[in-house]
Write a protein that holds these residues in place. Structure first.
Motif, PDB file in Angstrom:
ATOM      1  N   GLN A   4       0.852  -1.195   0.000  1.00 36.13           N
ATOM      2  CA  GLN A   4       0.000   0.000   0.000  1.00 36.13           C
ATOM      3  C   GLN A   4       0.880   1.233   0.000  1.00 36.13           C
ATOM      4  OE1 GLN A   4      -2.267   1.429   3.470  1.00 36.13           O
ATOM      5  NE2 GLN A   4      -4.113   1.013   2.284  1.00 36.13           N
ATOM      6  N   ILE A   6      -0.073   4.768   0.250  1.00 32.48           N
ATOM      7  CA  ILE A   6      -1.009   5.868   0.499  1.00 32.48           C
ATOM      8  C   ILE A   6      -0.567   6.561   1.785  1.00 32.48           C
ATOM      9  CG2 ILE A   6      -3.440   6.512   0.773  1.00 32.48           C
ATOM     10  CD1 ILE A   6      -4.248   3.815  -0.354  1.00 32.48           C
ATOM     11  N   LYS A   7      -0.555   7.875   1.780  1.00 30.82           N
ATOM     12  CA  LYS A   7      -0.180   8.602   2.999  1.00 30.82           C
ATOM     13  C   LYS A   7      -1.434   9.130   3.668  1.00 30.82           C
ATOM     14  CE  LYS A   7       4.537   9.352   2.075  1.00 30.82           C
ATOM     15  NZ  LYS A   7       4.642   7.881   2.289  1.00 30.82           N
ATOM     16  N   ILE A   8      -1.286   9.429   4.968  1.00 30.35           N
ATOM     17  CA  ILE A   8      -2.432   9.948   5.693  1.00 30.35           C
ATOM     18  C   ILE A   8      -2.104  11.310   6.310  1.00 30.35           C
ATOM     19  CG2 ILE A   8      -1.890   8.429   7.662  1.00 30.35           C
ATOM     20  CD1 ILE A   8      -5.374   8.742   7.284  1.00 30.35           C
ATOM     21  N   VAL A  45       0.349  12.959   9.193  1.00 29.93           N
ATOM     22  CA  VAL A  45       0.251  12.488  10.577  1.00 29.93           C
ATOM     23  C   VAL A  45       1.553  11.787  10.957  1.00 29.93           C
ATOM     24  CG1 VAL A  45      -1.032  10.945  12.123  1.00 29.93           C
ATOM     25  CG2 VAL A  45      -2.246  12.192  10.309  1.00 29.93           C
ATOM     26  N   LEU A  46       2.076  12.076  12.133  1.00 32.18           N
ATOM     27  CA  LEU A  46       3.275  11.375  12.610  1.00 32.18           C
ATOM     28  C   LEU A  46       2.891   9.992  13.149  1.00 32.18           C
ATOM     29  CD1 LEU A  46       5.135  14.283  14.480  1.00 32.18           C
ATOM     30  CD2 LEU A  46       5.397  13.525  12.093  1.00 32.18           C
ATOM     31  N   ASN A  47       3.846   9.074  13.111  1.00 32.47           N
ATOM     32  CA  ASN A  47       3.544   7.682  13.453  1.00 32.47           C
ATOM     33  C   ASN A  47       2.916   7.479  14.839  1.00 32.47           C
ATOM     34  OD1 ASN A  47       4.400   6.647  11.004  1.00 32.47           O
ATOM     35  ND2 ASN A  47       6.551   6.587  11.677  1.00 32.47           N
TER      36      ASN A  47
ATOM     37  N   ARG B   3       9.920   8.216   8.102  1.00 39.76           N
ATOM     38  CA  ARG B   3       8.939   7.731   7.126  1.00 39.76           C
ATOM     39  C   ARG B   3       7.608   7.448   7.812  1.00 39.76           C
ATOM     40  NH1 ARG B   3       8.026   3.526   5.092  1.00 39.76           N
ATOM     41  NH2 ARG B   3       7.231   3.659   2.980  1.00 39.76           N
ATOM     42  N   GLN B   4       6.528   7.868   7.179  1.00 43.81           N
ATOM     43  CA  GLN B   4       5.219   7.563   7.763  1.00 43.81           C
ATOM     44  C   GLN B   4       4.941   6.079   7.597  1.00 43.81           C
ATOM     45  OE1 GLN B   4       1.357   8.643   5.967  1.00 43.81           O
ATOM     46  NE2 GLN B   4       1.026   9.954   7.728  1.00 43.81           N
ATOM     47  N   ASN B   5       4.560   5.437   8.689  1.00 47.12           N
ATOM     48  CA  ASN B   5       4.304   4.005   8.660  1.00 47.12           C
ATOM     49  C   ASN B   5       2.898   3.724   9.193  1.00 47.12           C
ATOM     50  OD1 ASN B   5       4.631   1.272   8.434  1.00 47.12           O
ATOM     51  ND2 ASN B   5       5.765   1.081  10.378  1.00 47.12           N
ATOM     52  N   ILE B   6       1.920   4.177   8.418  1.00 51.74           N
ATOM     53  CA  ILE B   6       0.510   4.031   8.815  1.00 51.74           C
ATOM     54  C   ILE B   6      -0.242   3.479   7.621  1.00 51.74           C
ATOM     55  CG2 ILE B   6      -1.507   5.223   9.767  1.00 51.74           C
ATOM     56  CD1 ILE B   6       0.284   7.517  10.624  1.00 51.74           C
ATOM     57  N   LYS B   7      -1.085   2.501   7.856  1.00 50.31           N
ATOM     58  CA  LYS B   7      -1.879   1.944   6.757  1.00 50.31           C
ATOM     59  C   LYS B   7      -3.297   2.506   6.819  1.00 50.31           C
ATOM     60  CE  LYS B   7       0.900  -1.874   5.606  1.00 50.31           C
ATOM     61  NZ  LYS B   7       1.840  -0.840   5.143  1.00 50.31           N
TER      62      LYS B   7
END
Lengths: 226, 226
Positions: A4, A6-8, A45-47, B3-7
């Motif tokens: 995937q 896609i960024k949020i 959004v930060l992790n 790096r953003q790590n959000i699904k």
């Protein structure tokens, strides 16, 4: 399975009531794409932070504003809404009292300003669409929750409240009925302070009674001001 | 910058009205975490599809259901809501007519079933929280939009409509007033068909008049059934 990609992000529609008009807080983008366009404050959004924390951080960083009222509006996720790569934006809707905040641009913003919703510049991305949805939400909510008080100064004239309703609802209201309805709810406290407005005789200042409102709400009453 | 790590995922709260009760469509998870727990249908968004397309695909794959009514509910993004890694879920709220669909589990689901909202199994993740918010939204909407008709069969008895309102609103309604209000809106068509209910005399079937409703809506009328 394909990874995937896609960024949020979060974006905030921050409304303030200023010069007797509904205003929205915009930043001027200092980065591509849409460099030098006005846009809603927001960002990735930060992790480790919640979505609300992300909104508050972005607002603090980009505009120096802290929020009085915040609620989630809607998530915008069309592929292609950001030319760089796919970004789903969770949009929030916030109310602040402009006179309590001195705004100041920083990080990704090179300017920040309040704009009357009636005189908007061209906006980056799909931000006009987001702003329109927020305006509809505000209009709607105004008639069934007393969020108008989050937009007024702590002390206000009854005529200020009236003007706020006619401005945001974009229509005239039956003034006598409106006064009767609001006063019957017992959520306004009439203060022992008067101010003069224009050439009329001095009028009393009012204060919103949050406690009485909370009590009414617990009993499931209907605000229903139209 | 890290790096953003959000699904990003979608979940669907699919309501149906069955056996005169509000039901919700659940799947039994075939994968960890929460393997063999019941959960809302849903899953990760693919790179090229819109959020709505993701909901429709997941429902088709996991439950074999296609949707009559779909709207976005809310996005859930607390860090830690998924034990694997961070997932923001955009939750949707859907209405279907159960009698129009034969449900069938597949892909990540090893079972699928309708559950009365009054007798729910333990749910995976924060799905109970999502379901509760959807139930509140449905209750709320029912009083200002005629979405009840999306839950009923195409032809129904007036008593079916009444029962649906009392069931979902979880309270008794003033039957005479309710009938008067609904009939005065002119959005029901009385059909020339009667059916017998229990020991009473045969009652007329009704049909919802979508066209008349669209017309009323354009004129900004207020549905307002409580």
């Amino acid at each position: 399975m394909v990874r995937q990609n896609i960024k949020i992000a979060v974006d905030a529609v921050v409304f303030g009531y200023k010069d007797r008009n509904l205003n929205v807080l915009l930043i001027k983008r200092d980065v591509a794409p849409y460099r030098n366009y006005w846009a809603l404050p927001g960002g990735l959004v930060l992790n480790e932070e919640s979505l609300e924390q992300a909104v508050e951080r972005e607002l603090r960083e980009e505009t120096n504003v802290t929020i009085d009222y915040l609620e989630q509006l809607y998530s915008f996720g069309e592929p292609g809404r950001d030319p760089r790569n796919r970004v789903v934006s969770v949009a929030y809707f916030a109310l602040v009292k402009p006179e309590h905040h001195s705004i100041k641009a920083d990080t990704d913003a090179n300017d920040v300003a309040w704009f009357s919703v009636k005189e908007l510049p061209e906006l980056a991305f799909d931000h006009l669409k987001i702003l329109r949805m927020a305006k509809d939400r505000l209009k709607n909510k105004l008639s069934y929750e007393p969020i108008g008080f989050d937009l007024l100064a702590n002390k206000f004239l009854f005529s200020d409240l009236e003007k706020l309703y006619t401005t945001i609802l974009e229509k005239d209201i039956d003034r006598r009925n409106f006064r009767k309805k609001i006063l019957s709810l017992d959520i306004l406290e009439e203060l022992d302070e008067k101010v003069s407005e224009g050439r009329g005789r001095p009028a009393n200042l009012f204060k919103f009674n949050q406690k009485q409102y909370a009590k009414l709400k617990k009993d499931n009453f209907l605000f229903d001001i139209k």
